[in-house]
Motif scaffolding. Structure first.
Motif, PDB file in Angstrom:
ATOM      1  N   LYS A 274       0.823  -1.210   0.000  1.00  0.00           N
ATOM      2  CA  LYS A 274       0.000   0.000   0.000  1.00  0.00           C
ATOM      3  C   LYS A 274       0.855   1.257   0.000  1.00  0.00           C
ATOM      4  O   LYS A 274       0.588   2.206  -0.737  1.00  0.00           O
ATOM      5  CB  LYS A 274      -0.938  -0.018   1.210  1.00  0.00           C
ATOM      6  N   ALA A 275       1.899   1.266   0.830  1.00  0.00           N
ATOM      7  CA  ALA A 275       2.749   2.447   0.926  1.00  0.00           C
ATOM      8  C   ALA A 275       3.469   2.721  -0.396  1.00  0.00           C
ATOM      9  O   ALA A 275       3.580   3.877  -0.832  1.00  0.00           O
ATOM     10  CB  ALA A 275       3.762   2.273   2.051  1.00  0.00           C
ATOM     11  N   ALA A 276       3.961   1.664  -1.054  1.00  0.00           N
ATOM     12  CA  ALA A 276       4.674   1.842  -2.319  1.00  0.00           C
ATOM     13  C   ALA A 276       3.745   2.372  -3.403  1.00  0.00           C
ATOM     14  O   ALA A 276       4.120   3.270  -4.170  1.00  0.00           O
ATOM     15  CB  ALA A 276       5.307   0.525  -2.756  1.00  0.00           C
ATOM     16  N   GLU A 277       2.523   1.833  -3.461  1.00  0.00           N
ATOM     17  CA  GLU A 277       1.587   2.337  -4.476  1.00  0.00           C
ATOM     18  C   GLU A 277       1.179   3.775  -4.186  1.00  0.00           C
ATOM     19  O   GLU A 277       1.078   4.594  -5.115  1.00  0.00           O
ATOM     20  CB  GLU A 277       0.356   1.436  -4.576  1.00  0.00           C
ATOM     21  N   GLU A 278       0.943   4.102  -2.927  1.00  0.00           N
ATOM     22  CA  GLU A 278       0.600   5.481  -2.582  1.00  0.00           C
ATOM     23  C   GLU A 278       1.722   6.438  -2.970  1.00  0.00           C
ATOM     24  O   GLU A 278       1.478   7.533  -3.485  1.00  0.00           O
ATOM     25  CB  GLU A 278       0.314   5.582  -1.084  1.00  0.00           C
ATOM     26  N   LEU A 279       2.956   6.017  -2.745  1.00  0.00           N
ATOM     27  CA  LEU A 279       4.108   6.829  -3.096  1.00  0.00           C
ATOM     28  C   LEU A 279       4.185   7.064  -4.602  1.00  0.00           C
ATOM     29  O   LEU A 279       4.380   8.199  -5.069  1.00  0.00           O
ATOM     30  CB  LEU A 279       5.371   6.118  -2.607  1.00  0.00           C
TER      31      LEU A 279
ATOM     32  N   ILE B 204      -4.079   6.463 -13.757  1.00  0.00           N
ATOM     33  CA  ILE B 204      -3.269   5.516 -12.995  1.00  0.00           C
ATOM     34  C   ILE B 204      -4.126   4.305 -12.639  1.00  0.00           C
ATOM     35  O   ILE B 204      -5.229   4.465 -12.099  1.00  0.00           O
ATOM     36  CB  ILE B 204      -2.728   6.137 -11.691  1.00  0.00           C
ATOM     37  N   LEU B 205      -3.627   3.118 -12.937  1.00  0.00           N
ATOM     38  CA  LEU B 205      -4.259   1.869 -12.527  1.00  0.00           C
ATOM     39  C   LEU B 205      -3.272   1.114 -11.654  1.00  0.00           C
ATOM     40  O   LEU B 205      -2.151   0.822 -12.083  1.00  0.00           O
ATOM     41  CB  LEU B 205      -4.627   1.021 -13.749  1.00  0.00           C
ATOM     42  N   GLY B 206      -3.672   0.819 -10.419  1.00  0.00           N
ATOM     43  CA  GLY B 206      -2.804   0.077  -9.524  1.00  0.00           C
ATOM     44  C   GLY B 206      -3.520  -1.101  -8.905  1.00  0.00           C
ATOM     45  O   GLY B 206      -4.749  -1.105  -8.786  1.00  0.00           O
ATOM     46  N   GLU B 207      -2.761  -2.097  -8.488  1.00  0.00           N
ATOM     47  CA  GLU B 207      -3.363  -3.306  -7.918  1.00  0.00           C
ATOM     48  C   GLU B 207      -4.146  -3.004  -6.645  1.00  0.00           C
ATOM     49  O   GLU B 207      -5.205  -3.577  -6.415  1.00  0.00           O
ATOM     50  CB  GLU B 207      -2.289  -4.353  -7.619  1.00  0.00           C
ATOM     51  N   GLU B 208      -3.621  -2.124  -5.814  1.00  0.00           N
ATOM     52  CA  GLU B 208      -4.233  -1.922  -4.495  1.00  0.00           C
ATOM     53  C   GLU B 208      -5.352  -0.886  -4.486  1.00  0.00           C
ATOM     54  O   GLU B 208      -6.267  -0.985  -3.677  1.00  0.00           O
ATOM     55  CB  GLU B 208      -3.152  -1.535  -3.475  1.00  0.00           C
ATOM     56  N   TYR B 209      -5.295   0.118  -5.378  1.00  0.00           N
ATOM     57  CA  TYR B 209      -6.258   1.225  -5.299  1.00  0.00           C
ATOM     58  C   TYR B 209      -7.033   1.480  -6.586  1.00  0.00           C
ATOM     59  O   TYR B 209      -7.725   2.489  -6.692  1.00  0.00           O
ATOM     60  CB  TYR B 209      -5.529   2.508  -4.854  1.00  0.00           C
ATOM     61  N   GLY B 210      -6.920   0.570  -7.561  1.00  0.00           N
ATOM     62  CA  GLY B 210      -7.777   0.644  -8.733  1.00  0.00           C
ATOM     63  C   GLY B 210      -7.417   1.751  -9.712  1.00  0.00           C
ATOM     64  O   GLY B 210      -6.284   2.225  -9.758  1.00  0.00           O
ATOM     65  N   ILE B 211      -8.423   2.172 -10.492  1.00  0.00           N
ATOM     66  CA  ILE B 211      -8.221   3.134 -11.571  1.00  0.00           C
ATOM     67  C   ILE B 211      -8.589   4.536 -11.115  1.00  0.00           C
ATOM     68  O   ILE B 211      -9.562   4.736 -10.395  1.00  0.00           O
ATOM     69  CB  ILE B 211      -9.042   2.738 -12.821  1.00  0.00           C
ATOM     70  N   GLU B 212      -7.781   5.489 -11.548  1.00  0.00           N
ATOM     71  CA  GLU B 212      -8.038   6.892 -11.263  1.00  0.00           C
ATOM     72  C   GLU B 212      -7.687   7.702 -12.507  1.00  0.00           C
ATOM     73  O   GLU B 212      -6.578   7.585 -13.033  1.00  0.00           O
ATOM     74  CB  GLU B 212      -7.196   7.361 -10.076  1.00  0.00           C
ATOM     75  N   GLY B 213      -8.643   8.483 -12.994  1.00  0.00           N
ATOM     76  CA  GLY B 213      -8.398   9.311 -14.169  1.00  0.00           C
ATOM     77  C   GLY B 213      -8.794   8.614 -15.456  1.00  0.00           C
ATOM     78  O   GLY B 213      -9.118   7.428 -15.492  1.00  0.00           O
ATOM     79  N   THR B 214      -8.775   9.397 -16.534  1.00  0.00           N
ATOM     80  CA  THR B 214      -9.106   8.890 -17.869  1.00  0.00           C
ATOM     81  C   THR B 214      -8.128   9.494 -18.866  1.00  0.00           C
ATOM     82  O   THR B 214      -7.319  10.345 -18.521  1.00  0.00           O
ATOM     83  CB  THR B 214     -10.535   9.281 -18.271  1.00  0.00           C
TER      84      THR B 214
END
Length: 266
Positions: free
Chosen positions: A47-52, A66-76
């Motif tokens: 979680k910390a690495a993805e947040e960073l 941004i698409l990440g494993e822990e926090y999903g998709i953000e933006g288009t």
């Protein structure tokens, strides 16, 4: 062809930051680990690495998604960063050094989003691999200290080294018989697991590898590293790229045979 040098440089900066964060908690006795709904582990370091990484991307590339494993998709938009903060979390939480941060930039094009930049950083192994579209694939300590990657020229399965992650998934997907036949046909088999087999295909020390079930963040960065090293990266159905939910990678010469073994006759 577009120049992705600035994006690749940024991906290295992101990987440097993630490496520092993940190594700081690697083998920590008080590492917090939870179980996700799909019964896979996630640590505080994931979680910390993805947040960073997300925080730095939002400052450096505010228009990109941004698409990440822990926090999903953000933006288009037509550009999307895809992040797996720790690929190999099960290894990470047990103190096994085979894990990596995967960072890829994907751009919209024919057939959907395709990777144009990829960085795979494995700090506990002291290794990093990267590639940008049209510029080749490399490994080394930094952009200025690198060796270009090339896949092997092994042309027969009987001479080939085959790497995989585990047996269980092949059985669950009804492909175990073909998988076992493939292992018997190859010169050597090893279950290195996770990102590492794909990097070894890219650097020519392994000739073929495959996995029956994966997510996009597992595949986007390895896919461009393998292809820019001269190899092939497809789904088990032969579709190029990282969108099939499973993967087969090879030096190209053995790819059709690899797929034939892993697709049971109907």
């Amino acid at each position: 062809m577009p120049d992705y040098h600035d994006d690749l440089r940024l991906a290295h900066v992101l990987a440097d930051a993630a490496d520092a964060a993940t190594m700081d908690r690697f083998k920590a006795l008080d590492l917090k680990v939870e179980t996700k709904p799909d019964m896979t582990p996630v640590s505080e370091a994931d979680k910390a690495a993805e947040e960073l990484i997300r925080g730095q991307l939002q400052r450096a590339r505010p228009r990109d998604a941004i698409l990440g494993e822990e926090y999903g998709i953000e933006g288009t938009g037509p550009r999307r960063w895809v992040v797996d903060p720790i690929d190999g979390t099960k290894n990470y939480v047990r103190g096994v050094p085979v894990w990596a941060t995967l960072i890829s930039l994907m751009e919209a094009g024919e057939g959907g989003y395709q990777p144009v930049v990829g960085v795979v950083s494995a700090p506990a192994l002291g290794r990093r691999w990267w590639a940008a579209k049209g510029s080749g694939a490399y490994t080394g300590r930094s952009l200025s200290s690198a060796t270009r990657l090339h896949v092997s020229k092994v042309g027969r399965l009987s001479d080939a080294s085959f790497a995989y992650s585990s047996l269980g998934g092949w059985e669950e997907h009804g492909r175990l018989d073909g998988f076992l036949d493939l292992t018997r046909a190859c010169w050597r088999t090893r279950a290195y697991g996770d990102f590492w087999p794909y990097m070894m295909v890219a650097e020519g020390s392994v000739d073929i590898c495959a996995e029956p079930e994966l997510s996009l963040w597992d595949m986007a960065a390895p896919a461009i590293v393998v292809t820019e090293a001269g190899g092939r990266y497809t789904g088990l159905d032969g579709t190029p790229g990282p969108h099939s939910g499973n993967a087969a990678a090879s030096n190209g010469l053995l790819h059709e045979e690899l797929l034939a073994y892993l697709n049971p006759p109907t």
